[in-house]
Write an enzyme that holds these catalytic residues in place. Structure first.
Site, PDB file in Angstrom:
ATOM      1  N   ASP A  65      36.268 -33.414 -22.524  1.00 57.02           N
ATOM      2  CA  ASP A  65      36.910 -34.709 -22.756  1.00 57.02           C
ATOM      3  C   ASP A  65      37.222 -34.959 -24.228  1.00 57.02           C
ATOM      4  O   ASP A  65      36.795 -34.200 -25.103  1.00 57.02           O
ATOM      5  CB  ASP A  65      36.040 -35.852 -22.191  1.00 57.02           C
ATOM      6  CG  ASP A  65      34.549 -35.618 -22.386  1.00 57.02           C
ATOM      7  OD1 ASP A  65      34.193 -34.879 -23.325  1.00 57.02           O
ATOM      8  OD2 ASP A  65      33.745 -36.165 -21.618  1.00 57.02           O
ATOM      9  N   ASN A 133      24.747 -44.004 -16.609  1.00 61.92           N
ATOM     10  CA  ASN A 133      25.285 -44.483 -15.329  1.00 61.92           C
ATOM     11  C   ASN A 133      25.672 -43.334 -14.399  1.00 61.92           C
ATOM     12  O   ASN A 133      26.304 -43.551 -13.368  1.00 61.92           O
ATOM     13  CB  ASN A 133      26.486 -45.413 -15.570  1.00 61.92           C
ATOM     14  CG  ASN A 133      27.662 -44.695 -16.241  1.00 61.92           C
ATOM     15  OD1 ASN A 133      27.648 -43.477 -16.396  1.00 61.92           O
ATOM     16  ND2 ASN A 133      28.674 -45.442 -16.636  1.00 61.92           N
ATOM     17  N   HIS A 135      27.642 -40.734 -15.192  1.00 62.38           N
ATOM     18  CA  HIS A 135      28.945 -40.075 -15.400  1.00 62.38           C
ATOM     19  C   HIS A 135      28.773 -38.634 -15.855  1.00 62.38           C
ATOM     20  O   HIS A 135      27.796 -38.292 -16.520  1.00 62.38           O
ATOM     21  CB  HIS A 135      29.865 -40.880 -16.335  1.00 62.38           C
ATOM     22  CG  HIS A 135      29.497 -40.882 -17.787  1.00 62.38           C
ATOM     23  ND1 HIS A 135      29.610 -41.996 -18.590  1.00 62.38           N
ATOM     24  CD2 HIS A 135      29.052 -39.905 -18.624  1.00 62.38           C
ATOM     25  CE1 HIS A 135      29.252 -41.692 -19.826  1.00 62.38           C
ATOM     26  NE2 HIS A 135      28.908 -40.434 -19.875  1.00 62.38           N
ATOM     27  N   GLU A 140      33.674 -41.838 -14.788  1.00 68.22           N
ATOM     28  CA  GLU A 140      32.798 -42.992 -14.648  1.00 68.22           C
ATOM     29  C   GLU A 140      32.546 -43.307 -13.168  1.00 68.22           C
ATOM     30  O   GLU A 140      33.289 -42.829 -12.296  1.00 68.22           O
ATOM     31  CB  GLU A 140      33.444 -44.198 -15.347  1.00 68.22           C
ATOM     32  CG  GLU A 140      33.590 -44.056 -16.867  1.00 68.22           C
ATOM     33  CD  GLU A 140      32.281 -44.287 -17.632  1.00 68.22           C
ATOM     34  OE1 GLU A 140      31.197 -43.991 -17.100  1.00 68.22           O
ATOM     35  OE2 GLU A 140      32.361 -44.753 -18.798  1.00 68.22           O
TER      36      GLU A 140
HETATM   37  C1  F6R Z   1      30.578 -35.460 -23.422  1.00 68.03           C
HETATM   38  C2  F6R Z   1      30.543 -35.933 -22.041  1.00 68.03           C
HETATM   39  C3  F6R Z   1      29.637 -37.036 -21.608  1.00 68.03           C
HETATM   40  C4  F6R Z   1      28.242 -36.948 -22.236  1.00 68.03           C
HETATM   41  C5  F6R Z   1      27.400 -38.138 -21.797  1.00 68.03           C
HETATM   42  C6  F6R Z   1      26.054 -38.129 -22.455  1.00 68.03           C
HETATM   43  O1  F6R Z   1      31.538 -34.432 -23.571  1.00 68.03           O
HETATM   44  O2  F6R Z   1      31.296 -35.453 -21.250  1.00 68.03           O
HETATM   45  O3  F6R Z   1      29.501 -36.996 -20.208  1.00 68.03           O
HETATM   46  O4  F6R Z   1      27.633 -35.756 -21.856  1.00 68.03           O
HETATM   47  O5  F6R Z   1      28.064 -39.320 -22.120  1.00 68.03           O
HETATM   48  O6  F6R Z   1      26.206 -38.339 -23.827  1.00 68.03           O
HETATM   49  P1  F6R Z   1      25.036 -38.002 -24.854  1.00 68.03           P
HETATM   50  O7  F6R Z   1      24.840 -36.527 -24.797  1.00 68.03           O
HETATM   51  O8  F6R Z   1      25.552 -38.423 -26.192  1.00 68.03           O
HETATM   52  O9  F6R Z   1      23.842 -38.753 -24.385  1.00 68.03           O
END
Ligand code: F6R
Length: 240
Positions: A65, A133, A135, A140
């Protein structure tokens, strides 16, 4: 699904690297993630590379992403993150790395190109973090499981969680992102999901200790995948 619990993020990341290395060779294609979760794993990859044990010369990579609305040069863009945390320290060829182009003038066209690239990518191992959550990527809650590359409106909880990278100011956090879809993630041959910290515990419980497979908790789709490794620290362990 294999579920492994470790004392620390560092220990889990060391094991994740061992697993990753057992699943790939020097011609493999990797699906990469950003955020705080994979940083120690990337350190392991860099260390092993610097010790001469693994070359990325022929490795291809595709990132999950990228934020919409900040430039590639922004320190918190995922392009920049990948350079700083991995690409600048290994011998991967720049043209073999792919991060969604979320700054393109024609965003629809950029999404289409990324989808086409992914359709031909054959990702061997997809690395994932997970949002509090549930994701995965920036898919999401509520995202249909059959979705491909798309633009997403980030949920308030994601904006709040990610404000820690933007001076704790939610106004500075981009409100949209481009993400691989769940359908793209599920096509990887193997998936390694890492989760650290108490705020990930509920998502891990839904993934490991329930029968739920529901679009309201995106990570639960992984129960349908034949080869998933989930490595957590003790704070994220659902039994704590
Ligand atoms: C990042 C991504 C997100 C993160 C998630 C957790 O490329 O795809 O799904 O893995 O938001 O974020 P952190 O690792 O910062 O807790």
């Amino acid at each position: 699904m294999k579920y492994l619990v470790f004392e620390t993020k560092k220990e889990a990341s060391k094991e994740a690297y061992k697993i990753l290395k057992s699943l790939i060779n020097e011609n493999s294609t990797l699906g990469l993630a950003t955020g705080s979760t994979p940083t120690d794993l990337y350190e392991e990859m860099i260390k092993d590379h610097k010790e001469g044990n693994f070359s990325y010369k022929n490795i291809k990579s595709y990132n999950l992403d990228e934020y919409v609305g900040i430039s590639y040069d922004h320190p918190e863009s995922y392009h920049k993150f990948m350079e700083t945390n991995l690409f600048d320290h290994i011998d991967i060829e720049k043209e073999n790395t792919h991060v969604p182009d979320a700054s393109a003038e024609d965003l629809e066209d950029a999404l289409k190109s990324y989808q086409e690239a992914l359709n031909n990518a054959n990702i061997d191992v997809q690395l994932l973090g997970v949002g509090s959550n549930g994701h995965i990527g920036f898919n999401e809650p509520g995202t249909p499981f059959d979705t491909g590359v798309h633009i997403v409106d980030l949920k308030q909880e994601t904006i709040e969680a990610n404000s820690r990278f933007f001076n704790n100011d939610i106004n500075l956090v981009p409100k949209q992102a481009v993400t691989m879809g769940i359908n793209d993630i599920m096509k990887a041959k193997h998936i390694i999901l890492l989760a650290f910290g108490k705020e990930k515990q509920a998502a891990i419980k839904n993934l490991i200790d329930s029968d739920i497979i529901d679009e309201s908790i995106p990570c639960t789709v992984l129960k349908k995948h034949p080869s998933v490794y989930v490595l957590v620290d003790k704070e994220a362990d659902f039994r704590n």
